[in-house]
Motif scaffolding. Structure first.
Motif, PDB file in Angstrom:
ATOM      1  N   LEU A   8       0.862  -1.186   0.000  1.00  0.00           N
ATOM      2  CA  LEU A   8       0.000   0.000   0.000  1.00  0.00           C
ATOM      3  C   LEU A   8       0.895   1.233   0.000  1.00  0.00           C
ATOM      4  O   LEU A   8       1.564   1.535   1.002  1.00  0.00           O
ATOM      5  CB  LEU A   8      -0.909  -0.023   1.242  1.00  0.00           C
ATOM      6  CG  LEU A   8      -1.670   1.260   1.586  1.00  0.00           C
ATOM      7  CD1 LEU A   8      -2.493   1.767   0.415  1.00  0.00           C
ATOM      8  CD2 LEU A   8      -2.564   1.027   2.804  1.00  0.00           C
ATOM      9  N   GLU A   9       0.949   1.890  -1.131  1.00  0.00           N
ATOM     10  CA  GLU A   9       1.827   3.075  -1.299  1.00  0.00           C
ATOM     11  C   GLU A   9       1.232   3.901  -2.433  1.00  0.00           C
ATOM     12  O   GLU A   9       0.899   3.357  -3.494  1.00  0.00           O
ATOM     13  CB  GLU A   9       3.245   2.588  -1.609  1.00  0.00           C
ATOM     14  CG  GLU A   9       4.171   3.573  -2.286  1.00  0.00           C
ATOM     15  CD  GLU A   9       4.609   4.719  -1.397  1.00  0.00           C
ATOM     16  OE1 GLU A   9       3.913   5.752  -1.385  1.00  0.00           O
ATOM     17  OE2 GLU A   9       5.659   4.581  -0.725  1.00  0.00           O
ATOM     18  N   ASP A  10       1.050   5.198  -2.200  1.00  0.00           N
ATOM     19  CA  ASP A  10       0.412   6.029  -3.219  1.00  0.00           C
ATOM     20  C   ASP A  10       1.368   6.435  -4.342  1.00  0.00           C
ATOM     21  O   ASP A  10       0.953   6.641  -5.476  1.00  0.00           O
ATOM     22  CB  ASP A  10      -0.210   7.282  -2.580  1.00  0.00           C
ATOM     23  CG  ASP A  10       0.827   8.120  -1.861  1.00  0.00           C
ATOM     24  OD1 ASP A  10       1.601   7.533  -1.063  1.00  0.00           O
ATOM     25  OD2 ASP A  10       0.908   9.333  -2.088  1.00  0.00           O
ATOM     26  N   GLU A  11       2.661   6.571  -4.020  1.00  0.00           N
ATOM     27  CA  GLU A  11       3.597   6.992  -5.073  1.00  0.00           C
ATOM     28  C   GLU A  11       3.908   5.812  -5.982  1.00  0.00           C
ATOM     29  O   GLU A  11       4.499   4.823  -5.550  1.00  0.00           O
ATOM     30  CB  GLU A  11       4.881   7.538  -4.451  1.00  0.00           C
ATOM     31  CG  GLU A  11       4.724   8.960  -3.978  1.00  0.00           C
ATOM     32  CD  GLU A  11       5.736   9.290  -2.896  1.00  0.00           C
ATOM     33  OE1 GLU A  11       6.815   9.765  -3.258  1.00  0.00           O
ATOM     34  OE2 GLU A  11       5.449   9.052  -1.713  1.00  0.00           O
ATOM     35  N   ARG A  12       3.490   5.980  -7.225  1.00  0.00           N
ATOM     36  CA  ARG A  12       3.532   4.865  -8.153  1.00  0.00           C
ATOM     37  C   ARG A  12       4.934   4.290  -8.384  1.00  0.00           C
ATOM     38  O   ARG A  12       5.111   3.072  -8.394  1.00  0.00           O
ATOM     39  CB  ARG A  12       2.938   5.336  -9.499  1.00  0.00           C
ATOM     40  CG  ARG A  12       2.655   4.187 -10.406  1.00  0.00           C
ATOM     41  CD  ARG A  12       1.885   4.668 -11.600  1.00  0.00           C
ATOM     42  NE  ARG A  12       2.220   3.814 -12.727  1.00  0.00           N
ATOM     43  CZ  ARG A  12       1.890   4.076 -13.968  1.00  0.00           C
ATOM     44  NH1 ARG A  12       1.218   5.170 -14.257  1.00  0.00           N
ATOM     45  NH2 ARG A  12       2.217   3.257 -14.935  1.00  0.00           N
ATOM     46  N   VAL A  53       3.028  -1.093   4.337  1.00  0.00           N
ATOM     47  CA  VAL A  53       2.143   0.074   4.354  1.00  0.00           C
ATOM     48  C   VAL A  53       2.932   1.362   4.464  1.00  0.00           C
ATOM     49  O   VAL A  53       3.697   1.552   5.427  1.00  0.00           O
ATOM     50  CB  VAL A  53       1.174  -0.033   5.560  1.00  0.00           C
ATOM     51  CG1 VAL A  53       0.283   1.196   5.639  1.00  0.00           C
ATOM     52  CG2 VAL A  53       0.338  -1.307   5.467  1.00  0.00           C
ATOM     53  N   ASP A  54       2.740   2.259   3.493  1.00  0.00           N
ATOM     54  CA  ASP A  54       3.382   3.562   3.582  1.00  0.00           C
ATOM     55  C   ASP A  54       2.636   4.433   4.599  1.00  0.00           C
ATOM     56  O   ASP A  54       1.423   4.393   4.697  1.00  0.00           O
ATOM     57  CB  ASP A  54       3.367   4.247   2.209  1.00  0.00           C
ATOM     58  CG  ASP A  54       4.150   5.544   2.241  1.00  0.00           C
ATOM     59  OD1 ASP A  54       5.196   5.589   2.921  1.00  0.00           O
ATOM     60  OD2 ASP A  54       3.710   6.514   1.593  1.00  0.00           O
ATOM     61  N   TRP A  55       3.393   5.202   5.331  1.00  0.00           N
ATOM     62  CA  TRP A  55       2.804   6.056   6.372  1.00  0.00           C
ATOM     63  C   TRP A  55       2.005   7.188   5.741  1.00  0.00           C
ATOM     64  O   TRP A  55       0.856   7.423   6.092  1.00  0.00           O
ATOM     65  CB  TRP A  55       3.944   6.615   7.226  1.00  0.00           C
ATOM     66  CG  TRP A  55       3.542   7.497   8.361  1.00  0.00           C
ATOM     67  CD1 TRP A  55       2.804   8.650   8.310  1.00  0.00           C
ATOM     68  CD2 TRP A  55       3.868   7.302   9.739  1.00  0.00           C
ATOM     69  NE1 TRP A  55       2.652   9.174   9.554  1.00  0.00           N
ATOM     70  CE2 TRP A  55       3.307   8.374  10.449  1.00  0.00           C
ATOM     71  CE3 TRP A  55       4.604   6.328  10.425  1.00  0.00           C
ATOM     72  CZ2 TRP A  55       3.440   8.507  11.836  1.00  0.00           C
ATOM     73  CZ3 TRP A  55       4.737   6.472  11.798  1.00  0.00           C
ATOM     74  CH2 TRP A  55       4.157   7.547  12.494  1.00  0.00           C
ATOM     75  N   MET A  56       2.637   7.897   4.789  1.00  0.00           N
ATOM     76  CA  MET A  56       2.027   9.094   4.195  1.00  0.00           C
ATOM     77  C   MET A  56       1.196   8.713   2.977  1.00  0.00           C
ATOM     78  O   MET A  56       1.735   8.359   1.935  1.00  0.00           O
ATOM     79  CB  MET A  56       3.114  10.082   3.760  1.00  0.00           C
ATOM     80  CG  MET A  56       3.961  10.592   4.913  1.00  0.00           C
ATOM     81  SD  MET A  56       3.027  11.565   6.102  1.00  0.00           S
ATOM     82  CE  MET A  56       2.949  13.127   5.228  1.00  0.00           C
ATOM     83  N   LEU A  57      -0.112   8.805   3.137  1.00  0.00           N
ATOM     84  CA  LEU A  57      -1.024   8.490   2.041  1.00  0.00           C
ATOM     85  C   LEU A  57      -2.056   9.602   1.954  1.00  0.00           C
ATOM     86  O   LEU A  57      -2.394  10.206   2.966  1.00  0.00           O
ATOM     87  CB  LEU A  57      -1.762   7.170   2.328  1.00  0.00           C
ATOM     88  CG  LEU A  57      -0.944   5.878   2.424  1.00  0.00           C
ATOM     89  CD1 LEU A  57      -1.788   4.776   3.034  1.00  0.00           C
ATOM     90  CD2 LEU A  57      -0.441   5.461   1.048  1.00  0.00           C
ATOM     91  N   VAL A 105      12.700   2.731   7.375  1.00  0.00           N
ATOM     92  CA  VAL A 105      12.793   4.171   7.158  1.00  0.00           C
ATOM     93  C   VAL A 105      13.301   4.450   5.742  1.00  0.00           C
ATOM     94  O   VAL A 105      14.302   3.882   5.309  1.00  0.00           O
ATOM     95  CB  VAL A 105      13.725   4.826   8.208  1.00  0.00           C
ATOM     96  CG1 VAL A 105      13.846   6.320   7.963  1.00  0.00           C
ATOM     97  CG2 VAL A 105      13.201   4.562   9.624  1.00  0.00           C
ATOM     98  N   LYS A 106      12.565   5.309   5.029  1.00  0.00           N
ATOM     99  CA  LYS A 106      12.975   5.718   3.680  1.00  0.00           C
ATOM    100  C   LYS A 106      14.123   6.711   3.782  1.00  0.00           C
ATOM    101  O   LYS A 106      14.095   7.552   4.688  1.00  0.00           O
ATOM    102  CB  LYS A 106      11.804   6.423   2.972  1.00  0.00           C
ATOM    103  CG  LYS A 106      10.669   5.514   2.566  1.00  0.00           C
ATOM    104  CD  LYS A 106       9.581   6.395   1.939  1.00  0.00           C
ATOM    105  CE  LYS A 106       8.422   5.563   1.444  1.00  0.00           C
ATOM    106  NZ  LYS A 106       7.344   6.419   0.904  1.00  0.00           N
ATOM    107  N   PRO A 107      15.092   6.743   2.896  1.00  0.00           N
ATOM    108  CA  PRO A 107      15.243   5.776   1.804  1.00  0.00           C
ATOM    109  C   PRO A 107      15.878   4.482   2.317  1.00  0.00           C
ATOM    110  O   PRO A 107      16.725   4.527   3.198  1.00  0.00           O
ATOM    111  CB  PRO A 107      16.188   6.509   0.842  1.00  0.00           C
ATOM    112  CG  PRO A 107      17.016   7.386   1.729  1.00  0.00           C
ATOM    113  CD  PRO A 107      16.152   7.741   2.908  1.00  0.00           C
TER     114      PRO A 107
END
Ligand code: CA
Length: 231
Positions: A8-12, A53-57, A105-107
Motif C-alpha cells: 500500500l503506497e500512493d507513489e507509483r 504500508v506507507d505512512w504518508m497516504l 525508514v525511507k530511503p
C-alpha cells in the motif's frame, strides 16, 4: 507456495519498485494506492501474509489503516511493516502502537527491505519461500501443509506430536532432556510436567511404528531423547 504481500503506497514509482523487488524475491505481490482500496481488497480477497504500508497516504494515513486492520479480528494476525520517511523515535513508537510489527525508514535499500520482510514473515510463522519441507531418511515433514509422510504415506499426528517431530527433525542427532524439549516445544511460559513429554513421545512413536520408522526417535538413557537416522 510463496508468501503473498499487499503493498500500500500512493507513489507509483516507489510502489512499482517495491513490487518488482518482492516479486524478484519470489513473493506474490498485489498493489493498492490508497487505504480505501487496500481495505476493499482485503475484504474481497484471501488475506495476504504481510502488509507493507506507507505512512504518508492521501486520505486515510498508513497509521489509520494499520489501526483498522489490527482491530479487525480476521486480519489482526496479518503482520504489518510500515514504510516511513520519519525516523523520529516518537513516530516509530506511534507506528508500533498502532499495531505495526516493524518499520523501514525511507530511503532504504531493497536488501534491507527484503531482510525485514523475511524476518517478519519468519516471526509470524509464515513459511519462507525457500524452506517448505524437511526430510530425513524416509520421513518428510511439510512445513506449509503440516503433513508428515513416510514413503509418501500420510501419518496422522496430533498437533503436539507434529511440533515435537518438527523440532527433532530440525535438530537431528542431538540429545535433548525433557526440560529442554518442554522449553523448545511447549515454550517457557507453559507449566507442564516432564512426564507430559514422555506421553507425547510415546504417541509419536506409536504413529511412527505403524509406518515402520519408530527407530528414528531414540531414548538416551538417563538423558532424554534424540532424533537419529542412524538407528
Ligand atoms: Ca506516500
Amino acid at each position: 507456495m510463496s508468501a503473498a504481500i499487499l503493498v500500500l503506497e500512493d507513489e507509483r514509482d516507489i510502489r512499482e519498485m517495491l513490487a518488482f523487488c518482492l516479486e524478484q524475491a519470489g513473493y506474490q505481490v498485489s498493489q493498492a494506492a490508497t487505504a480505501e482500496r487496500a481495505l476493499s481488497m482485503l475484504k474481497s480477497e484471501p488475506a495476504p501474509d504481510l502488509l507493507l504500508v506507507d505512512w504518508m497516504l492521501p486520505g486515510a494515513s498508513g497509521i489509520d489503516f494499520t489501526r483498522k486492520v489490527k482491530r479487525n479480528t480476521e486480519l489482526a494476525s496479518v503482520p504489518v511493516i510500515m514504510l516511513t520517511a520519519r525516523g523520529d523515535e516518537d513516530d516509530r513508537v506511534q507506528g508500533l502502537e498502532a499495531g505495526a510489527d516493524d518499520y523501514v525508514v525511507k530511503p532504504f535499500s531493497p536488501r534491507e527491505l527484503l531482510a525485514r520482510v523475511k524476518a517478519v514473515l519468519r516471526r509470524s510463522g509464515t513459511v519462507s519461500a525457500e524452506k517448505e519441507a524437511i526430510s530425513h531418511g524416509r520421513i518428510t515433514l511439510d512445513l506449509a501443509s503440516h503433513r508428515v509422510t513416510v514413503d509418501q504415506e500420510l501419518l496422522h499426528l496430533g498437533p503436539t506430536e507434529f511440533r515435537i517431530l518438527r523440532f527433532f527433525m530440525e535438530h537431528p542427532e542431538r540429545v535433548y532432556s525433557r526440560t529442554q524439549l518442554l522449553d523448545s516445544v511447549w515454550g517457557q511460559q507453559v507449566v507442564v510436567e516432564e512426564r507430559t513429554v514422555d506421553v507425547h513421545i510415546r504417541r509419536l512413536r506409536k504413529v511412527l511404528a505403524e509406518a515402520g520408522v519408530e527407530n528414528y526417535v531414540q531414548t538416551v538413557r538417563g538423558t532424554g531423547y534424540r532424533f537419529s537416522r542412524m538407528a
